[in-house]
Design a protein around this motif. Structure first.
Motif, PDB file in Angstrom:
ATOM      1  N   ALA A 181      -7.589 -10.119   7.438  1.00  0.00           N
ATOM      2  CA  ALA A 181      -6.507 -11.033   7.061  1.00  0.00           C
ATOM      3  C   ALA A 181      -6.295 -11.021   5.553  1.00  0.00           C
ATOM      4  CB  ALA A 181      -6.832 -12.445   7.546  1.00  0.00           C
ATOM      5  N   LEU A 182      -7.393 -10.991   4.790  1.00  0.00           N
ATOM      6  CA  LEU A 182      -7.279 -10.905   3.335  1.00  0.00           C
ATOM      7  C   LEU A 182      -6.516  -9.656   2.931  1.00  0.00           C
ATOM      8  CD1 LEU A 182      -8.036 -11.655   0.388  1.00  0.00           C
ATOM      9  CD2 LEU A 182     -10.185 -10.420   0.750  1.00  0.00           C
ATOM     10  N   ALA A 183      -6.885  -8.510   3.496  1.00  0.00           N
ATOM     11  CA  ALA A 183      -6.238  -7.255   3.113  1.00  0.00           C
ATOM     12  C   ALA A 183      -4.750  -7.269   3.442  1.00  0.00           C
ATOM     13  CB  ALA A 183      -6.937  -6.090   3.810  1.00  0.00           C
ATOM     14  N   ARG A 184      -4.396  -7.807   4.610  1.00  0.00           N
ATOM     15  CA  ARG A 184      -2.973  -7.882   4.967  1.00  0.00           C
ATOM     16  C   ARG A 184      -2.210  -8.756   3.985  1.00  0.00           C
ATOM     17  NH1 ARG A 184      -5.133  -7.810  10.422  1.00  0.00           N
ATOM     18  NH2 ARG A 184      -5.296 -10.077  10.392  1.00  0.00           N
ATOM     19  N   ASP A 185      -2.797  -9.882   3.585  1.00  0.00           N
ATOM     20  CA  ASP A 185      -2.114 -10.768   2.650  1.00  0.00           C
ATOM     21  C   ASP A 185      -2.067 -10.174   1.247  1.00  0.00           C
ATOM     22  OD1 ASP A 185      -1.546 -12.590   4.614  1.00  0.00           O
ATOM     23  OD2 ASP A 185      -3.207 -13.944   4.134  1.00  0.00           O
ATOM     24  N   THR A 234      -3.433 -11.655  -9.377  1.00  0.00           N
ATOM     25  CA  THR A 234      -2.659 -11.993 -10.585  1.00  0.00           C
ATOM     26  C   THR A 234      -1.390 -11.155 -10.643  1.00  0.00           C
ATOM     27  OG1 THR A 234      -3.899 -10.359 -11.882  1.00  0.00           O
ATOM     28  CG2 THR A 234      -4.722 -12.629 -11.889  1.00  0.00           C
ATOM     29  N   PRO A 235      -0.379 -11.641 -11.376  1.00  0.00           N
ATOM     30  CA  PRO A 235       0.857 -10.869 -11.495  1.00  0.00           C
ATOM     31  C   PRO A 235       0.650  -9.613 -12.329  1.00  0.00           C
ATOM     32  CG  PRO A 235       0.954 -12.824 -12.874  1.00  0.00           C
ATOM     33  CD  PRO A 235      -0.282 -12.936 -12.069  1.00  0.00           C
ATOM     34  N   ALA A 287       1.268  -7.721  -3.062  1.00  0.00           N
ATOM     35  CA  ALA A 287       1.635  -6.532  -3.835  1.00  0.00           C
ATOM     36  C   ALA A 287       3.130  -6.247  -3.758  1.00  0.00           C
ATOM     37  CB  ALA A 287       0.839  -5.330  -3.343  1.00  0.00           C
ATOM     38  N   GLU A 288       3.753  -6.559  -2.620  1.00  0.00           N
ATOM     39  CA  GLU A 288       5.202  -6.381  -2.498  1.00  0.00           C
ATOM     40  C   GLU A 288       5.959  -7.218  -3.515  1.00  0.00           C
ATOM     41  OE1 GLU A 288       6.438  -7.318   1.432  1.00  0.00           O
ATOM     42  OE2 GLU A 288       4.916  -6.063   2.397  1.00  0.00           O
TER      43      GLU A 288
END
Length: 367
Positions: free
Chosen positions: A327-331, A364-365, A336-337
């Motif tokens: 779930a972390l990786a998907r979010d 972070t941005p 990143a998008e």
């Protein structure tokens, strides 16, 4: 205790059952969920109680001839891994209690396996190559006696038991070795928290301090900043964020459980807290810039709706507390998008002897 089994989805019969069949095989890599990959008869078999590189005898526990994959147990070890140990619990192993996945693995090996899973999920779902180290929680010596909330299945005659893996069957037990000698302490860094009966609180006694430290280190909050605590529970992170941002700052919290929200307001005087679905609340409330965000979602993750609401607030830092690496990786991929990247990751062994691992990710941005 071993978790209550999920209700299996209705399954179309795809041929004769293969349950009970045995074969020899070499074990491949660890997979998410506490099992290992074995290839046999042109299929993947997810095998428990094994280790990478071992030669084992697998007994199939789920599957039919037409299924894409099967499940099994390593019921005999022909060539053992150096990480293999004798399980400390007499109820751990094939056909026994399903609560522990890794009792047959030395603790350093367990942590290496968990690190490999986190890395693999980030690579596969977020396209990132991240070196991961799973850290022990201070005070944890042998991986036992840490579970401060424990439930057993009551059995006739005053006995008790625990369920088998993915089954309603119950194994009678005297005692779970993961059970802590005392219940949970709701004090962290000298602050006392009220928690409802049966309400959520980390079950490892070292977890709250470890997570608070990791979140504060990641966010580096400053006096006067604004922080948004999502899936805030009873206010664990809000309490310490509010101390740092001070009277000139602001901390707001959103939590789905109304009882937990009421307690958060008592645990953190002056907290702006709202009860409700996080994604729904953010569509109409707290629609302002925030410097910091804490995300501590359930196992299913924050998902797109919440992630996009978070980036809309343009925080300079997000601390994502994750109990499921997939779930972390998907979010992380959704972040990143929108121009936010994974900057730092720490992983903690809050659930020794099981496949579960807790991560704190700094997002972070892009600058």
């Amino acid at each position: 205790m071993s978790p209550a089994p999920r209700r299996p989805r209705p399954k179309k019969v795809r041929g004769s059952s293969v349950v009970g069949q045995r074969f020899e095989a070499e074990v491949g890599p660890v997979a998410h969920g506490g099992h290992f990959v074995v290839r046999h008869a042109d299929r993947v078999v997810f095998v428990r109680h094994a280790l990478p590189g071992e030669r084992v005898v697998v007994e199939l526990t789920e599957g039919t001839e037409g299924d894409r994959f099967w499940r099994g147990d390593a019921v005999e070890v022909l060539t053992a891994s150096p990480d293999r140990v004798v399980a400390p619990c007499p109820y751990a192993g094939p056909h026994l209690c399903g609560g522990c996945d890794f009792q047959h693995v030395a603790l350093p090996g367990q942590r290496s396996l968990k690190a490999a899973v986190v890395s693999e999920q980030l690579r596969r779902l977020a396209g990132l190559d991240v070196d991961v180290e799973v850290e022990p929680v201070p005070g944890d010596v042998d991986g036992l006696g840490w579970r401060t909330r424990q439930r057993y299945v009551p059995l006739p005659g005053g006995r008790r038991g625990m369920r088998k893996h993915r089954s309603h069957e119950v194994v009678p037990v005297e005692k779970c070795l993961l059970e802590a000698p005392a219940g949970p302490s709701y004090e962290v860094r000298g602050a006392r928290f009220e928690v409802a009966e049966g309400g959520f609180w980390q079950v490892h006694p070292g977890a709250p301090e470890a997570l608070v430290s990791a979140v504060l280190e990641a966010l580096d909050p400053q006096p006067g900043e604004r922080a948004l605590d999502l899936y805030a529970g009873v206010g664990l992170f809000s309490r310490f964020l509010k101390d740092v941002v001070g009277p000139d700052g602001r901390v707001c919290a959103v939590e789905g459980d109304a009882a937990a929200t009421r307690l958060a307001k008592r645990n953190v005087p002056g907290l702006h807290a709202t009860a409700g679905d996080v994604g729904t609340v953010l569509t109409t409330a707290y629609d302002e810039p925030f410097d910091l965000v804490v995300l501590d979602p359930p196992r299913t993750g924050a998902k797109r709706k919440v992630v996009e609401q978070v980036v809309d607030r343009r925080p300079r830092a997000v601390a994502y507390v994750a109990c499921d690496p997939a779930a972390l990786a998907r979010d992380v991929a959704i972040f990143a998008e929108h121009g936010y990247v994974l900057t730092r990751l720490r992983a903690f062994d809050l659930f020794p002897m099981t496949h579960h691992v807790e991560c704190v990710a700094l997002i972070t941005p892009v600058t």
